[in-house]
Design an enzyme around this catalytic site. Structure first.
Site, PDB file in Angstrom:
ATOM      1  CD  GLU A 140      59.600  49.038  29.549  1.00 54.79           C
ATOM      2  OE1 GLU A 140      60.668  48.584  29.102  1.00 54.79           O
ATOM      3  OE2 GLU A 140      58.558  48.363  29.619  1.00 54.79           O
ATOM      4  CD  GLU A 168      55.714  49.130  26.318  1.00 57.70           C
ATOM      5  OE1 GLU A 168      56.145  47.960  26.445  1.00 57.70           O
ATOM      6  OE2 GLU A 168      56.442  50.120  26.191  1.00 57.70           O
TER       7      GLU A 168
HETATM    8  C1  BG6 Z   1      58.893  46.851  26.972  1.00 56.70           C
HETATM    9  C2  BG6 Z   1      59.413  47.848  25.985  1.00 56.70           C
HETATM   10  O1  BG6 Z   1      59.971  46.488  27.776  1.00 56.70           O
HETATM   11  O2  BG6 Z   1      58.464  45.612  26.543  1.00 56.70           O
HETATM   12  C3  BG6 Z   1      59.115  47.543  24.540  1.00 56.70           C
HETATM   13  O3  BG6 Z   1      59.038  49.183  26.291  1.00 56.70           O
HETATM   14  C4  BG6 Z   1      59.160  46.039  24.312  1.00 56.70           C
HETATM   15  O4  BG6 Z   1      60.007  48.280  23.744  1.00 56.70           O
HETATM   16  C5  BG6 Z   1      58.119  45.376  25.195  1.00 56.70           C
HETATM   17  O5  BG6 Z   1      58.991  45.673  22.999  1.00 56.70           O
HETATM   18  C6  BG6 Z   1      57.954  43.880  25.019  1.00 56.70           C
HETATM   19  O6  BG6 Z   1      59.180  43.212  25.097  1.00 56.70           O
HETATM   20  P1  BG6 Z   1      59.655  42.241  23.939  1.00 56.70           P
HETATM   21  O7  BG6 Z   1      60.999  41.815  24.342  1.00 56.70           O
HETATM   22  O8  BG6 Z   1      58.658  41.140  23.893  1.00 56.70           O
HETATM   23  O9  BG6 Z   1      59.642  43.071  22.712  1.00 56.70           O
END
Ligand code: BG6
Length: 490
Positions: free
Chosen positions: A202, A387
């Site tokens: 990211e 993700e």
């Molecule tokens: C992304 C990141 O921004 O979102 C992760 O690469 C992160 O590291 C994920 O955990 C979800 O965000 P959050 O704040 O719900 O953990």
């Protein structure tokens, strides 16, 4: 012309990051990472970073603030730091990979903690930490046992502290050299065990000390640091192919989608302009050059950066071969909201057509198909959803089960939409790794209340719990999705 079939070799799996999952922060010869100073927050309050000022006092400042001159990160004994133990993959890796194997995972995306390999970041003459190298080797061997393809992120939100303090993190060119030594060490070490590499997680949301290693948050420092990351990315693309021509190396962005609020031309143009604040990064790394709008964008942001022709040639000659991205939700843009100066991640205006998660994230499965088409139209290179998922506070019933139907619904709907993007729209998609298949620490808030996993971990937001793993209902469901290559999706 024939409709595409969903590929048999599709990489189904899940993804994690060392600073949220691994733990063992002071074990096995690991050095300190900038994220080790970051405290837990909550839905209401952001995370803080603990620093020691020149006068010896300790302060907790906003995680994205500048670090005052003379101050250094400090670990305060009475404070809980979620990354230190995280959800203890360090001691549970065999059990955890076994669980992923039981679900039939084809891919597991994870990150290497740079400071575990080079405690000081990889200074000239610094020897890699053998215990660190051995630790990741055991993980990759375990993956191999279950035919799981590792997808390895080299830089996920943590910078060796030594580099942050001595070179201002990525703002200093020395950090590029150290990173390349680190990348070369692990790519050579694991060249027969790992094929998929992601140099930077990211990139468009990197800022501040914790994630970018920079001590001051001015736009010029930030974008200079990001330019250095572009150079590092191109150099890893080159280096990786020299080490093993079979390597697949892709860039990675946070690319939840953006819609204009309505057909008011200022909102439509504004949404496009805002989207470019994020796509700027993939434009550079996928196409190999700073896009035509970059000069104006950087001047609006107040950023002046230095580049050389040699660096620009490198970026042009070694672009990324696939685009990996995270997708959680969509944002609504209108000109009245103060979000133009950033690169994504804001919640934006209300979208009356979508439901939201308890963290206010709009749930938008069709938005994923939209983004896949947007990106494929733009780059015509393979994409990888690395993700996606729904963060929720799961309850354990009196029978000890976790009935996470809401997660199954969310994932079912998103999978349905990306399968349409592949079979109907012809998007080339390498795989899908859901976020946090085994519960891990939230990056945004540091909580354990916001869980994404198919496997529950007994740990609360204060760091208390047995770390016991429990399969949720979604565990069995995702197993059936993978087993049938998605044909159970409704
Ligand atoms: C992304 C990141 O921004 O979102 C992760 O690469 C992160 O590291 C994920 O955990 C979800 O965000 P959050 O704040 O719900 O953990």
């Amino acid at each position: 012309m024939e409709k595409k079939v969903f590929p048999k070799e599709f990489l189904w799996g899940g993804a994690s990051a060392a600073n949220q999952f691994e733990g063992g922060f002071s074990e096995g010869g690991r050095g300190l990472s900038t994220n080790d100073f970051v405290t837990a927050g909550s839905k209401e309050s952001g995370r803080k970073i603990s620093i020691r000022l020149e006068d010896g006092s300790t302060q907790f400042i906003d995680v994205e603030s500048s670090i005052p001159d003379g101050a250094v990160g400090v670990i305060d004994d009475s404070t809980y730091y979620p990354s230190h133990a995280a959800t203890d993959f360090y001691h549970h890796y065999k059990e955890d990979i076994g669980l992923l194997g039981q679900m039939g995972f084809k891919a597991y995306r994870m990150s290497i903690s740079w400071a575990r390999i080079f405690p000081n970041g990889g200074l000239v003459g610094e020897k890699p930490n053998q215990e660190g190298l051995d630790f990741y080797k055991k993980i990759f061997m375990e993956c191999q046992r279950f035919n799981i393809e590792p997808v390895v992120t080299l830089y996920h939100f943590e910078n060796p502290v030594y580099l942050a303090d001595h070179y201002n993190g990525w703002a200093g060119k020395e950090t590029i050299e150290c990173y390349i030594r680190y990348a070369q060490t692990v790519m050579e070490e694991y060249k027969d065990l790992v094929k998929y590499w992601i140099p930077i997680n990211e990139i468009n949301v990197l800022r501040g000390y914790a994630r970018l290693g920079v001590r001051d948050t001015s736009a010029s420092v930030r974008y200079q640091a990001l330019h250095h990351l572009f150079i590092a990315n191109a150099r890893v693309n080159k280096l990786g192919k020299e080490i093993n021509s079979e390597f697949k190396i892709g860039c990675m962005l946070a690319l939840s989608g953006i819609y204009p609020q309505d057909c008011k031309p200022e909102n439509v143009f504004g949404a496009l302009d805002f989207r470019r604040r994020a796509l700027f990064f993939s434009d550079v790394m996928m196409r190999g050059y700073y896009p035509s709008y970059a000069a104006n964008m950087l001047s609006e942001l107040g950023a002046t950066i230095e580049t050389t022709q040699e660096e620009l040639d490198l970026i042009r000659d070694f672009p990324s071969e696939f685009l990996a991205f995270s997708y959680y939700r969509t944002t609504v843009y209108n000109t009245d909201l103060p979000q133009r100066v950033d690169t994504g991640g804001q919640l934006g205006a209300e979208n009356p057509y979508l439901e939201k998660s308890p963290w206010g994230w709009p749930i938008d499965s069709l938005g994923l198909r939209y983004v896949l088409n947007e990106l494929y139209d733009r780059y015509q290179k393979p994409l990888f959803i690395v993700e996606n998922g729904l963060g929720m506070n799961d309850d354990v019933t009196s029978r000890g089960t976790i009935e996470d139907d809401y997660r199954i619904d969310y994932l079912n709907n998103h999978i349905r939409e990306f399968m349409k993007a592949v079979t109907l729209d012809g998007v080339e998609l390498l795989g899908y790794t859901t976020w946090g298949p085994i519960d891990l620490i939230s990056s945004g808030t540091g909580e354990m209340d916001k869980r994404y996993g198919f496997v529950y971990v007994d740990l609360d937001s204060q760091g208390k719990g047995s770390m016991k793993r429990i399969k949720k209902k979604s565990f069995y469901w995702y197993k059936s999705v993978i087993e049938t290559n998605g044909s159970v999706i409704k």
